[in-house]
Scaffold this motif. Structure first.
Motif, PDB file in Angstrom:
ATOM      1  N   PHE A  60       0.810  -1.214   0.000  1.00  0.00           N
ATOM      2  CA  PHE A  60       0.000   0.000   0.000  1.00  0.00           C
ATOM      3  C   PHE A  60       0.842   1.261   0.000  1.00  0.00           C
ATOM      4  N   VAL A  61       2.013   1.225   0.629  1.00  0.00           N
ATOM      5  CA  VAL A  61       2.784   2.445   0.765  1.00  0.00           C
ATOM      6  C   VAL A  61       3.822   2.631  -0.336  1.00  0.00           C
ATOM      7  N   SER A  62       3.887   1.717  -1.269  1.00  0.00           N
ATOM      8  CA  SER A  62       4.917   1.833  -2.299  1.00  0.00           C
ATOM      9  C   SER A  62       4.425   2.669  -3.479  1.00  0.00           C
ATOM     10  N   SER A  63       4.545   3.970  -3.350  1.00  0.00           N
ATOM     11  CA  SER A  63       4.163   4.880  -4.415  1.00  0.00           C
ATOM     12  C   SER A  63       5.226   5.965  -4.514  1.00  0.00           C
ATOM     13  N   ASN A  64       5.696   6.277  -5.724  1.00  0.00           N
ATOM     14  CA  ASN A  64       6.763   7.260  -5.883  1.00  0.00           C
ATOM     15  C   ASN A  64       6.339   8.515  -6.637  1.00  0.00           C
ATOM     16  N   SER A  65       5.096   8.613  -7.034  1.00  0.00           N
ATOM     17  CA  SER A  65       4.649   9.749  -7.820  1.00  0.00           C
ATOM     18  C   SER A  65       4.172  10.873  -6.913  1.00  0.00           C
TER      19      SER A  65
ATOM     20  N   ASN B 181       4.236   1.971  16.432  1.00  0.00           N
ATOM     21  CA  ASN B 181       4.916   1.043  15.526  1.00  0.00           C
ATOM     22  C   ASN B 181       4.553   1.291  14.073  1.00  0.00           C
ATOM     23  N   PHE B 182       3.293   1.632  13.819  1.00  0.00           N
ATOM     24  CA  PHE B 182       2.880   1.927  12.450  1.00  0.00           C
ATOM     25  C   PHE B 182       3.637   3.143  11.929  1.00  0.00           C
ATOM     26  N   LYS B 183       3.732   4.188  12.741  1.00  0.00           N
ATOM     27  CA  LYS B 183       4.456   5.397  12.318  1.00  0.00           C
ATOM     28  C   LYS B 183       5.921   5.087  12.041  1.00  0.00           C
ATOM     29  N   LYS B 184       6.537   4.263  12.897  1.00  0.00           N
ATOM     30  CA  LYS B 184       7.938   3.888  12.690  1.00  0.00           C
ATOM     31  C   LYS B 184       8.114   3.151  11.369  1.00  0.00           C
ATOM     32  N   LYS B 185       7.235   2.171  11.113  1.00  0.00           N
ATOM     33  CA  LYS B 185       7.335   1.396   9.878  1.00  0.00           C
ATOM     34  C   LYS B 185       7.097   2.279   8.654  1.00  0.00           C
ATOM     35  N   LEU B 186       6.171   3.207   8.779  1.00  0.00           N
ATOM     36  CA  LEU B 186       5.888   4.118   7.678  1.00  0.00           C
ATOM     37  C   LEU B 186       7.096   5.016   7.397  1.00  0.00           C
ATOM     38  N   LEU B 187       7.679   5.565   8.442  1.00  0.00           N
ATOM     39  CA  LEU B 187       8.862   6.411   8.262  1.00  0.00           C
ATOM     40  C   LEU B 187      10.034   5.618   7.682  1.00  0.00           C
ATOM     41  N   GLU B 188      10.220   4.392   8.140  1.00  0.00           N
ATOM     42  CA  GLU B 188      11.275   3.543   7.576  1.00  0.00           C
ATOM     43  C   GLU B 188      11.040   3.321   6.089  1.00  0.00           C
ATOM     44  N   ARG B 189       9.801   3.081   5.730  1.00  0.00           N
ATOM     45  CA  ARG B 189       9.453   2.840   4.327  1.00  0.00           C
ATOM     46  C   ARG B 189       9.695   4.097   3.489  1.00  0.00           C
ATOM     47  N   ILE B 190       9.344   5.239   4.025  1.00  0.00           N
ATOM     48  CA  ILE B 190       9.567   6.501   3.300  1.00  0.00           C
ATOM     49  C   ILE B 190      11.051   6.751   3.118  1.00  0.00           C
ATOM     50  N   LYS B 191      11.845   6.496   4.146  1.00  0.00           N
ATOM     51  CA  LYS B 191      13.295   6.693   4.045  1.00  0.00           C
ATOM     52  C   LYS B 191      13.901   5.788   2.976  1.00  0.00           C
ATOM     53  N   LYS B 192      13.382   4.573   2.853  1.00  0.00           N
ATOM     54  CA  LYS B 192      13.912   3.637   1.864  1.00  0.00           C
ATOM     55  C   LYS B 192      13.612   4.074   0.443  1.00  0.00           C
ATOM     56  N   THR B 193      12.483   4.780   0.253  1.00  0.00           N
ATOM     57  CA  THR B 193      12.089   5.184  -1.101  1.00  0.00           C
ATOM     58  C   THR B 193      12.794   6.447  -1.560  1.00  0.00           C
ATOM     59  N   LYS B 194      13.445   7.138  -0.653  1.00  0.00           N
ATOM     60  CA  LYS B 194      14.118   8.391  -1.036  1.00  0.00           C
ATOM     61  C   LYS B 194      15.535   8.161  -1.423  1.00  0.00           C
TER      62      LYS B 194
END
Length: 144
Positions: A13-18, A131-144
């Motif tokens: 769900f969170v994998s979007s780059n546009s 935990n959700f916020k942490k995982k979301l932030l980790e995911r965002i950091k990985k996409t940048k």
């Protein structure tokens, strides 16, 4: 097994780059869906509990979001170079008022949730949100 499925759904769900506005709405919707999935799994909500939980939770969170948004808007408008001491006092009191309202609403949300969840589940909810916020932030950091 369920946690692995939830994690896979979360990452999907969170994998979007546009960054277009329409895609940002879709991105926000995906995050919301991932949050629902994650919290439902973490709290082990039954379908009956989930049906009662989400309206209460969303109403409380939306109200707290409004308090924060108003406070942040007010704080952004402050010109520290020109604000007088009298104006600063008024602004501090107004910001305190927003923060008090936020805190009262947070307490009310906890009280409202007791009609749907056990106290143990409410504690799990607080942990799951972090935990959700942490995982979301980790995911965002990985996409940048």
């Amino acid at each position: 097994m369920i946690k692995n499925i939830t994690l896979i759904l979360f990452l999907f769900f969170v994998s979007s780059n546009s960054f277009s506005q329409e895609k940002q709405k879709t991105y926000a919707q995906k995050i919301a869906a991932a949050r629902i999935s994650f919290l439902t799994d973490q709290l082990s909500l039954t379908s009956e509990q989930a049906e009662k939980f989400w309206p209460v939770y969303n109403k409380g969170k939306n109200e707290m979001y409004s308090f924060n948004k108003e406070r942040n808007t007010l704080q952004k408008k402050i010109d520290f170079k020109t604000v007088s001491e009298v104006e600063a006092k008024k602004l501090v009191l107004k910001i305190d008022s927003f923060e008090n309202s936020f805190h009262k609403r947070k307490q009310q949300l906890n009280q409202d949730l007791t009609t749907v969840l056990s106290y143990k589940q409410i504690l799990k909810l607080k942990d799951a949100e972090v935990n959700f916020k942490k995982k979301l932030l980790e995911r965002i950091k990985k996409t940048k």
